[in-house]
Scaffold this active site. Structure first.
Site, mmCIF file in Angstrom:
data_model
loop_
_atom_site.group_PDB
_atom_site.id
_atom_site.type_symbol
_atom_site.label_atom_id
_atom_site.label_comp_id
_atom_site.label_asym_id
_atom_site.label_seq_id
_atom_site.Cartn_x
_atom_site.Cartn_y
_atom_site.Cartn_z
ATOM 1 N N LYS A 109 -13.047 -9.770 -2.508
ATOM 2 C CA LYS A 109 -14.492 -9.553 -2.348
ATOM 3 C C LYS A 109 -14.829 -8.099 -2.650
ATOM 4 O O LYS A 109 -15.764 -7.805 -3.385
ATOM 5 C CB LYS A 109 -14.907 -9.856 -0.900
ATOM 6 C CG LYS A 109 -15.189 -11.321 -0.644
ATOM 7 C CD LYS A 109 -15.805 -11.457 0.748
ATOM 8 C CE LYS A 109 -15.796 -12.900 1.203
ATOM 9 N NZ LYS A 109 -15.857 -13.025 2.663
ATOM 10 N N LYS A 126 6.568 -3.774 3.025
ATOM 11 C CA LYS A 126 6.952 -3.873 1.616
ATOM 12 C C LYS A 126 5.701 -3.949 0.746
ATOM 13 O O LYS A 126 5.672 -3.481 -0.375
ATOM 14 C CB LYS A 126 7.760 -5.147 1.391
ATOM 15 C CG LYS A 126 9.124 -5.119 2.021
ATOM 16 C CD LYS A 126 9.677 -6.539 2.133
ATOM 17 C CE LYS A 126 9.942 -6.925 3.543
ATOM 18 N NZ LYS A 126 10.106 -8.340 3.784
ATOM 19 N N LYS A 171 0.649 0.394 8.484
ATOM 20 C CA LYS A 171 1.823 -0.364 8.914
ATOM 21 C C LYS A 171 2.913 -0.230 7.844
ATOM 22 O O LYS A 171 2.628 -0.378 6.651
ATOM 23 C CB LYS A 171 1.418 -1.842 9.074
ATOM 24 C CG LYS A 171 2.603 -2.758 9.299
ATOM 25 C CD LYS A 171 2.293 -4.222 9.018
ATOM 26 C CE LYS A 171 3.596 -4.985 9.015
ATOM 27 N NZ LYS A 171 3.811 -6.000 8.053
HETATM 28 P P1 ADP Z 1 6.751 -6.781 5.301
HETATM 29 O O1 ADP Z 1 5.432 -6.511 5.972
HETATM 30 O O2 ADP Z 1 7.419 -5.513 4.923
HETATM 31 O O3 ADP Z 1 6.608 -7.736 4.131
HETATM 32 P P2 ADP Z 1 7.881 -9.001 6.680
HETATM 33 O O4 ADP Z 1 6.531 -9.607 6.747
HETATM 34 O O5 ADP Z 1 8.898 -9.645 5.806
HETATM 35 O O6 ADP Z 1 7.712 -7.458 6.328
HETATM 36 O O7 ADP Z 1 8.474 -8.872 8.135
HETATM 37 C C1 ADP Z 1 9.726 -9.324 8.610
HETATM 38 C C2 ADP Z 1 9.784 -9.062 10.106
HETATM 39 O O8 ADP Z 1 9.709 -7.651 10.354
HETATM 40 C C3 ADP Z 1 8.605 -9.674 10.884
HETATM 41 O O9 ADP Z 1 9.039 -10.131 12.147
HETATM 42 C C4 ADP Z 1 7.652 -8.537 11.019
HETATM 43 O O10 ADP Z 1 6.789 -8.682 12.120
HETATM 44 C C5 ADP Z 1 8.587 -7.353 11.188
HETATM 45 N N1 ADP Z 1 7.915 -6.154 10.690
HETATM 46 C C6 ADP Z 1 7.546 -5.885 9.429
HETATM 47 N N2 ADP Z 1 6.953 -4.680 9.323
HETATM 48 C C7 ADP Z 1 6.947 -4.159 10.581
HETATM 49 C C8 ADP Z 1 6.485 -2.926 11.148
HETATM 50 N N3 ADP Z 1 5.920 -1.976 10.399
HETATM 51 N N4 ADP Z 1 6.628 -2.734 12.474
HETATM 52 C C9 ADP Z 1 7.224 -3.680 13.237
HETATM 53 N N5 ADP Z 1 7.688 -4.850 12.770
HETATM 54 C C10 ADP Z 1 7.566 -5.109 11.462
#
Ligand code: ADP
Ligand code: TRP
Length: 332
Positions: free
Chosen positions: A119, A204, A201
């Site tokens: 958007k 990746k 945050k």
């Molecule tokens: P990304 O956001 O890097 O793609 P994923 O979604 O694959 O990471 O996350 C894999 C696991 O790591 C999940 O349980 C997610 O909540 C945790 N996680 C990812 N980024 C963080 C962060 N910045 N702080 C705490 N936990 C995280």
């Protein structure tokens, strides 16, 4: 009865500090506790919502598997598998999709944030959204519910997905009687969301990560890039308001953390604090990093471990799937 714990990581990038602190470290803690059954997996079909290059898919999936093992997961005590090797998950995913209101998924944050981005840049709201991304939480619900999971250790960003799994399980149970256990998430409160190099945050998706197994020189460089304020070295600093201290205590002993806490309160230069962080992280990661590299050079070994895990997983999922199909009236 032991409680079932389950969590997965999708292979969409190299494992970073956020993954380790938010998901892997707490999950490994639970795996050591004799009162839990643990199931940990590589969520490769979740990764497929984004990764469409086969070489990248392979490298990232083996990377996630190697990371779990290098960090100490024991595949003899936990069930450790690749999601795509357990076909019952996908059968269940379809069944659950028939109990997932579309409105619920419209509100799911991965989809919603893509729509918002579209958007803002004046594109069609659904540009770049595939149905895998839209139905992502349903597949995650299948992962969780198929193992009668009680506890799901995840980072804060995944709470909504676990709540969706609860909603779907409840509506199925209301229709067919008690079938699924209603799962709960387990969050590391102190480090709920680890910020990345740019303060958002660590993810990746934002390219702001510190990869856990980074080689020492690059690790040092990345740590130096962490944003800090302009306070002078001698000024007292609040350790609880600092990413540097937050990270330090994840890798240090309690004793070291207490000492560092006092140094922050008395005043420590950011450069020095970063150097201390590097030292404690690097010495923690040295052994797992070389184990990780060895495993990454041995895909056959990783395959053997993962396939063995899938066989163990299916001892649970095949009979439970039969029961589910009987409940919905597919046979008597
Ligand atoms: P990304 O956001 O890097 O793609 P994923 O979604 O694959 O990471 O996350 C894999 C696991 O790591 C999940 O349980 C997610 O909540 C945790 N996680 C990812 N980024 C963080 C962060 N910045 N702080 C705490 N936990 C995280
Ligand atoms: N969605 C999770 C993530 O992005 C990965 C995941 C897939 C997961 N299935 C799961 C986590 C089941 C916990 C339980 O991080």
């Amino acid at each position: 009865m032991k409680k079932q714990v389950l969590t997965g990581i999708k292979p969409t990038g190299r494992i970073h500090l956020g993954n380790y602190i938010g998901a892997i470290k707490p999950a490994l803690g639970l795996a050591e506790n004799q009162s839990y059954n643990t199931a940990y997996f590589v969520a490769d079909y979740h990764g497929l919502t984004k990764i469409h290059d086969p070489i990248e898919m392979k490298e990232l999936s083996y990377g996630v598997a190697a990371a779990w093992l290098a960090l100490g997961l024991n595949p003899d005590s936990a069930i450790f598998y690749r999601q795509s090797d357990v076909p019952e998950i996908f059968e269940l995913s379809w069944i659950l999709s028939c109990f997932a209101p579309k409105g619920l998924l419209n509100r799911s944050h991965a989809y919603k944030s893509m729509v918002e981005e579209n958007k803002e840049s004046g594109r069609n709201v659904d540009a770049g959204v595939n149905m895998g991304l839209f139905t992502y939480p349903i597949l995650m619900a299948a992962d969780i519910l198929l193992f009668q999971t009680e506890l799901v250790p995840v980072g804060k960003d995944q709470i909504q997905h676990v709540e969706i799994a609860r909603d779907i399980a409840e509506s199925f149970n209301n229709q067919y009687g008690e079938t699924f256990v209603i799962p709960e998430y387990v969050i590391q409160e102190e480090t709920a969301v680890l910020p990345g190099l740019d303060g958002r945050k660590m993810s990746k998706s934002y390219n702001n990560t510190i990869p856990l197994f980074e080689e020492p020189k690059k690790l040092q460089k990345l740590i130096n890039k962490i944003k800090t304020d302009s306070s002078l070295p001698e000024e007292p600093k609040d350790p609880d308001d600092s990413i540097i201290f937050g990270l330090y205590k994840e890798f240090a002993t309690t004793d070291q953390s207490e000492k560092m806490r006092r140094r922050f309160q008395q005043g420590i230069g950011w450069g020095e604090a970063k150097k201390e962080l590097f030292d404690v992280m690097n010495s923690f990661i040295e052994v797992p990093r070389s184990e990780y590299e060895d495993l990454l050079n041995n895909w056959d070994r990783l395959d053997a471990i993962l396939l063995n895990g899938a066989t163990k997983a299916r001892k649970k999922t095949i009979p439970f799937m039969k029961e589910i199909k009987r409940k919905i009236g597919l046979y008597h």
